[in-house]
Motif scaffolding. Structure first.
Motif, PDB file in Angstrom:
ATOM      1  N   GLN A   1     -63.271 -45.856  59.881  1.00  0.00           N
ATOM      2  CA  GLN A   1     -62.239 -46.904  59.762  1.00  0.00           C
ATOM      3  C   GLN A   1     -62.258 -47.784  61.016  1.00  0.00           C
ATOM      4  O   GLN A   1     -62.964 -47.506  61.978  1.00  0.00           O
ATOM      5  N   THR A   2     -61.459 -48.834  60.982  1.00  0.00           N
ATOM      6  CA  THR A   2     -61.485 -49.824  62.064  1.00  0.00           C
ATOM      7  C   THR A   2     -60.089 -50.348  62.389  1.00  0.00           C
ATOM      8  O   THR A   2     -59.198 -50.324  61.537  1.00  0.00           O
ATOM      9  N   PHE A   3     -59.910 -50.818  63.609  1.00  0.00           N
ATOM     10  CA  PHE A   3     -58.687 -51.517  64.003  1.00  0.00           C
ATOM     11  C   PHE A   3     -58.794 -53.024  63.722  1.00  0.00           C
ATOM     12  O   PHE A   3     -57.869 -53.776  64.011  1.00  0.00           O
ATOM     13  N   SER A   4     -59.938 -53.462  63.168  1.00  0.00           N
ATOM     14  CA  SER A   4     -60.194 -54.908  63.081  1.00  0.00           C
ATOM     15  C   SER A   4     -59.453 -55.608  61.948  1.00  0.00           C
ATOM     16  O   SER A   4     -59.236 -56.815  62.011  1.00  0.00           O
ATOM     17  N   LYS A   5     -59.085 -54.874  60.889  1.00  0.00           N
ATOM     18  CA  LYS A   5     -58.546 -55.552  59.721  1.00  0.00           C
ATOM     19  C   LYS A   5     -57.038 -55.292  59.620  1.00  0.00           C
ATOM     20  O   LYS A   5     -56.247 -56.109  60.053  1.00  0.00           O
ATOM     21  N   SER A   6     -56.637 -54.133  59.085  1.00  0.00           N
ATOM     22  CA  SER A   6     -55.203 -53.905  58.878  1.00  0.00           C
ATOM     23  C   SER A   6     -54.429 -53.826  60.197  1.00  0.00           C
ATOM     24  O   SER A   6     -53.229 -54.074  60.220  1.00  0.00           O
TER      25      SER A   6
ATOM     26  N   ALA B   1     -63.185 -49.702  55.952  1.00  0.00           N
ATOM     27  CA  ALA B   1     -62.648 -50.828  56.731  1.00  0.00           C
ATOM     28  C   ALA B   1     -61.422 -51.460  56.043  1.00  0.00           C
ATOM     29  O   ALA B   1     -60.531 -51.977  56.714  1.00  0.00           O
ATOM     30  N   TYR B   2     -61.381 -51.391  54.691  1.00  0.00           N
ATOM     31  CA  TYR B   2     -60.314 -52.086  53.949  1.00  0.00           C
ATOM     32  C   TYR B   2     -59.370 -51.138  53.216  1.00  0.00           C
ATOM     33  O   TYR B   2     -58.658 -51.555  52.308  1.00  0.00           O
ATOM     34  N   ILE B   3     -59.383 -49.865  53.585  1.00  0.00           N
ATOM     35  CA  ILE B   3     -58.680 -48.859  52.792  1.00  0.00           C
ATOM     36  C   ILE B   3     -57.164 -49.064  52.785  1.00  0.00           C
ATOM     37  O   ILE B   3     -56.482 -48.672  51.840  1.00  0.00           O
TER      38      ILE B   3
HETATM   39  C1  PLP Z   1     -65.248 -55.649  59.054  1.00  0.00           C
HETATM   40  C2  PLP Z   1     -66.076 -54.500  58.573  1.00  0.00           C
HETATM   41  C3  PLP Z   1     -66.500 -53.487  59.426  1.00  0.00           C
HETATM   42  C4  PLP Z   1     -66.319 -53.517  60.834  1.00  0.00           C
HETATM   43  O1  PLP Z   1     -65.930 -53.856  61.710  1.00  0.00           O
HETATM   44  P1  PLP Z   1     -65.618 -53.659  63.224  1.00  0.00           P
HETATM   45  O2  PLP Z   1     -64.964 -54.912  63.586  1.00  0.00           O
HETATM   46  O3  PLP Z   1     -66.958 -53.445  63.877  1.00  0.00           O
HETATM   47  O4  PLP Z   1     -64.762 -52.453  63.282  1.00  0.00           O
HETATM   48  C5  PLP Z   1     -67.174 -52.406  58.912  1.00  0.00           C
HETATM   49  N1  PLP Z   1     -67.446 -52.317  57.610  1.00  0.00           N
HETATM   50  C6  PLP Z   1     -67.089 -53.273  56.762  1.00  0.00           C
HETATM   51  C7  PLP Z   1     -67.408 -53.119  55.324  1.00  0.00           C
HETATM   52  C8  PLP Z   1     -66.404 -54.390  57.217  1.00  0.00           C
HETATM   53  O5  PLP Z   1     -66.088 -55.372  56.378  1.00  0.00           O
END
Ligand code: PLP
Length: 356
Positions: free
Chosen positions: A204-209, A181-183
Motif C-alpha cells: 500500500q501507499t501514502f500517495s493516494k488516500s 494503492a487504491y484499496i
Molecule cells: C500510484 C501507484 C503506486 C505507487 O505509488 P507510490 O507513489 O510510489 O507509492 C503503486 N501502484 C499503483 C498501481 C499505483 O497507481
C-alpha cells in the motif's frame, strides 16, 4: 546514451510518469493525487525542530512508522516493511521474489514491466478479459511470482477477496504480490489473509488516500520472512530510504485516520456523481473502486479529448496503447473540479456536434 552505459540497461524503456506541469496551472486529474491536503497533524509535525533534526540520519529501522502501521492494520511490527514510495517496495519485491519470472496483466501499472526489465526477470504478461477484468484462472498454480493491482489501474476494477485468496492458495511456492494503492476507495484489503498465506505480500501507499504523494512513503505487509528478505535488499541499497520529514509526516497521518476516511468517503461520492454525469454525455465508464474513472466516449477519440481538455486547462491521463487508446483515466478531484470537467466536456462535445 553515453559510451559508458552498462549494456545490460541499453534497451531499458523507463517508466513515463504523468505530467507534473510547472508553468501554467491546470486542474490536475492525471496522476491520481488527492484533492485534499494532508491532515492538520501532518502539517503540525513539519516544524522547526523537525527541520533542525535533519542533520541526523533518519531511523533505518523505521521503528515508529512500523509501530503505527502495525497497530493500524493489526499485524506485528515484524510484518511491516517501509519503502520510499510503494514503487520502491514493489521493485524490492521483484528483486527478492522474481527469480522464476513474474506474471501480471497486459493492462495494469506501467511500472511492472519496467521493474521486470530492470532486474532481468522474465515477464509473463496475461491479457485482461474482453471486459477488462483479470481472469483469476490465468494466475492459478503458475509456477512463478505474480503481481496484481487491486483495484487494477488504469481500469479501477476490483477483485473479490475470495479470488485473491484462490490465487494465493494455488501458488504456495511463489510470492503473490497484491498492489493495493487504491484499496481505500471501496475495495477490501487482503492484509488479514497475510496471516494465513505465508506467500502473500500486500503493498500500500501514502500517495493516494493519505494525500502524501510528494512524501514518497509506501509499505508492504506480509509474513515476517518475506519482510526480512525485503530488508536485506533495502540494507544493500539505501538503509535510510525513508527521510526524517516523511517518516514524521507518515506517523502523524496514521494517527489521523478518521480525517482520511472522511476524504475517501467524499471522493467515492464525487466519483459516483462524475460517473453519472459522464454516462449522460455519452461515455462508457468501467466500474471503478478507485479514485479515478476510466472512460471512453462513443464518438470522440481518447487522444482528441485528452488534447482538447489540456488546451482548456484540464489534465487527464491518456495511454497510447492498443486496447485502451479510446479511454482516458480521470482522477477524481473535488466536486468543484469535476463540475468544471463535466462542463468543459459538454462544450467540447457540443462544438463537435456543430461541425457535423
Ligand atoms: C500510484 C501507484 C503506486 C505507487 O505509488 P507510490 O507513489 O510510489 O507509492 C503503486 N501502484 C499503483 C498501481 C499505483 O497507481
Amino acid at each position: 546514451m553515453s559510451d559508458f552505459f552498462n549494456s545490460r540497461y541499453a534497451a531499458l524503456e523507463p517508466y513515463t510518469p504523468g505530467e507534473q506541469p510547472q508553468g501554467r496551472s491546470y486542474i490536475k486529474l492525471n496522476t491520481n493525487e488527492s484533492p485534499y491536503p494532508p491532515s492538520e497533524g501532518v502539517v503540525a509535525v513539519l516544524n522547526r525542530s523537525e527541520a533542525e533534526a535533519l542533520r541526523l540520519y533518519s531511523d533505518p529501522t523505521a521503528a515508529a512508522l512500523k509501530r503505527a502501521l502495525a497497530a493500524c492494520y493489526e499485524v506485528g511490527e515484524e510484518n511491516v516493511f517501509c519503502g520510499n514510495g510503494s514503487d520502491e517496495a514493489l521493485n524490492f519485491a521483484f528483486m527478492a521474489f522474481g527469480e522464476d519470472g513474474i506474471a501480471f496483466p497486459d493492462i495494469s501499472y506501467g511500472f511492472y514491466p519496467v521493474f521486470a526489465a530492470l532486474n532481468q526477470i522474465r515477464a509473463d504478461v496475461k491479457p485482461l478479459k474482453e471486459d477488462f477484468t483479470i481472469n483469476t484462472q490465468d494466475y492459478l498454480g503458475i509456477g512463478k511470482a505474480l503481481v496484481i493491482a487491486n483495484p487494477n489501474a488504469p481500469t479501477g476494477i476490483c477483485k473479490e477477496l475470495s479470488e485473491i485468496e484462490k490465487i494465493a492458495a494455488s501458488n504456495p511456492g511463489h510470492v503473490v504480490i497484491i498492489d493495493e494503492a487504491y484499496i481505500d476507495f471501496g475495495g477490501k484489503t487482503a492484509i488479514p489473509l497475510t496471516k494465513k498465506y505465508k506467500n502473500l505480500l500486500v503493498i500500500q501507499t501514502f500517495s493516494k488516500s493519505r494525500s502524501m504523494a510528494g512524501a514518497r512513503v509506501g509499505y508492504a505487509i506480509g509474513d515476517k520472512a518475506l519482510i526480512s528478505d525485503l530488508e536485506t535488499i533495502k540494507y544493500s541499497t539505501n538503509p535510510y530510504n525513508i527521510n526524517r520529514l516523511s517518516m514524521a509526516a507518515a506517523c502523524a497521518a496514521v494517527s489521523d485516520q478518521a480525517y482520511y476516511d472522511e476524504n475517501c468517503r467524499r471522493i467515492i461520492e464525487t466519483r459516483e456523481w462524475t460517473k453519472d454525469a459522464l454516462l449522460t454525455l455519452g461515455f462508457t465508464c468501467l466500474p471503478s473502486k478507485a479514485n479515478f474513472l476510466f472512460a471512453a466516449h462513443k464518438t470522440a477519440g481518447g487522444e482528441f479529448l485528452y488534447r482538447r481538455l489540456k488546451e482548456e486547462g484540464i489534465l487527464v491521463r491518456h495511454f497510447e496503447k492498443e486496447r485502451i487508446r479510446d479511454y482516458n483515466r480521470i482522477t477524481i478531484g473535488s466536486r468543484e473540479q469535476m463540475e468544471e470537467l463535466v462542463g468543459t466536456l459538454k462544450q467540447i462535445l457540443g462544438s463537435l456536434q456543430e461541425e457535423v
